[in-house]
Design an enzyme around this catalytic site. Sequence first.
Site, mmCIF file in Angstrom:
data_model
loop_
_atom_site.group_PDB
_atom_site.id
_atom_site.type_symbol
_atom_site.label_atom_id
_atom_site.label_comp_id
_atom_site.label_asym_id
_atom_site.label_seq_id
_atom_site.Cartn_x
_atom_site.Cartn_y
_atom_site.Cartn_z
ATOM 1 C CG PHE A 129 -1.957 1.232 1.183
ATOM 2 C CD1 PHE A 129 -3.092 1.026 0.563
ATOM 3 C CD2 PHE A 129 -1.948 2.228 2.072
ATOM 4 C CE1 PHE A 129 -3.955 2.072 0.430
ATOM 5 C CE2 PHE A 129 -2.649 3.167 2.007
ATOM 6 C CZ PHE A 129 -3.754 3.065 1.228
ATOM 7 C CG ASP A 198 -0.102 -3.017 6.832
ATOM 8 O OD1 ASP A 198 -1.099 -3.581 7.389
ATOM 9 O OD2 ASP A 198 0.181 -1.721 6.335
ATOM 10 C CE1 TYR A 223 -9.303 1.623 7.433
ATOM 11 C CE2 TYR A 223 -8.221 2.967 9.543
ATOM 12 C CZ TYR A 223 -8.260 2.561 7.994
ATOM 13 O OH TYR A 223 -6.892 2.880 7.226
ATOM 14 C CE LYS A 224 -7.663 -1.416 5.283
ATOM 15 N NZ LYS A 224 -8.199 -0.511 4.335
ATOM 16 N NE ARG A 372 -10.286 -3.070 -2.166
ATOM 17 C CZ ARG A 372 -9.565 -2.532 -1.377
ATOM 18 N NH1 ARG A 372 -8.291 -2.883 -1.088
ATOM 19 N NH2 ARG A 372 -10.151 -1.616 -0.561
#
Length: 397
Positions: A129, A198, A223-224, A372
């Site tokens: 990312f 990560d 938050y995912k 996605r």
Amino acid sequence: MSEPAERAQKLDAVDELAGKRAEFVLDDVVYLDGNSLGALPAVVPGRVEDVVRRQWGELRIRSWEESGWWTAPERIGDRIAPLIGAAPGQVVVGDSTSVNVFKALVGAVRLARPAGPVRDEIVVDATTFPTDGYIAQSAARLTGCTLRPVAPADVPAVLGDRTAAVLLNHVDYRTGRLHGLPALTTAVHEAGAYVVWDLCHSAGALPVGLDEHGVDLAVGCTYKFLNGGPGSPAYLYVRRELQDRFDSPLPGWNSHAEPFGMRADYEPASGAPRGRVGTPDILSMLALEAALEVWDGVSVAAVRAKSLALTDFFLECVAAYVPEGRVECLTPMAHEERGSQIALRCGDAGDVMKRLIEQGVVGDFRAPDVLRFGFTPLYVGFADVERAARVLARTLA
């Protein structure tokens, strides 16, 4: 009714996690973007109201002690710990993922420096990312290291006695590819270096096994798949055996051994609090704590089993409904190489996703050509999956 639709009904009927769906605030939209922002757990609004009206509004400063505000970073860290395979006392919640990546990566270099030959190289996942890459570049400059971006599969071949630290993503955010944490961690250790993982796209979706596999440091957002809310604080894991040597590049009063001593010299706290920096973001942190209650009685193994079943079924439905050659799956077919999302390449992906959202199927678009879809097993069902594939086919026709 189509054969996939009938199968979806049967699969939902025997789903042991189906009851969890009622613990979220949902509507008739098929929500397949929990890998970007998880749905709202129903308990959170009431808890946040209490934090604002009573704890802040009535108790005010007293809540740091009486409401447990001061100890929240470690308490909530211990709540996350079993979801990532860690024993208590090794996870602290606070700051953003980016800040924690910086702390962990610089800390890893500092851990490596006294170990022997001069270690002046940081290896980073070349497909990472973007923010992780930016942080790695900055960490390399600050520590006098050379940055070496390589694909995760190629990491073992580039490790050597100059490697200080390695930063890797457990799951590729674009493709959903799951990288081999146990083997890569072992390879890094055999080279005498330290690894930072990560976990943003794996925590809450699949087993991680930080303690089991001897991971040095790890970071992740909440938050995912952990459903902590927009901008909810991230977490930092430091393996217990390394905590007394972990030298954070961001020493703050919250991580001081005597935070209220107001001393000019810095003395780091022991244990997980060493990863703290400044005053915790209490409102979002306590919203996260409430959100984590949906994990009560849930095993990560059950989540993983359903995740694989959902993604398998989605691929089956896409194959059954979508015109041949219209999309290309970028996500590995092998279970051991798959996270909890499916990425489909499509030439007009940006326009397709807009039209999907208009029809009540929410995924997301990653430039230049990726659709996605994230599958959160706690609230996504098999009927959702079948409907999403059917709407996708109609949109692509």
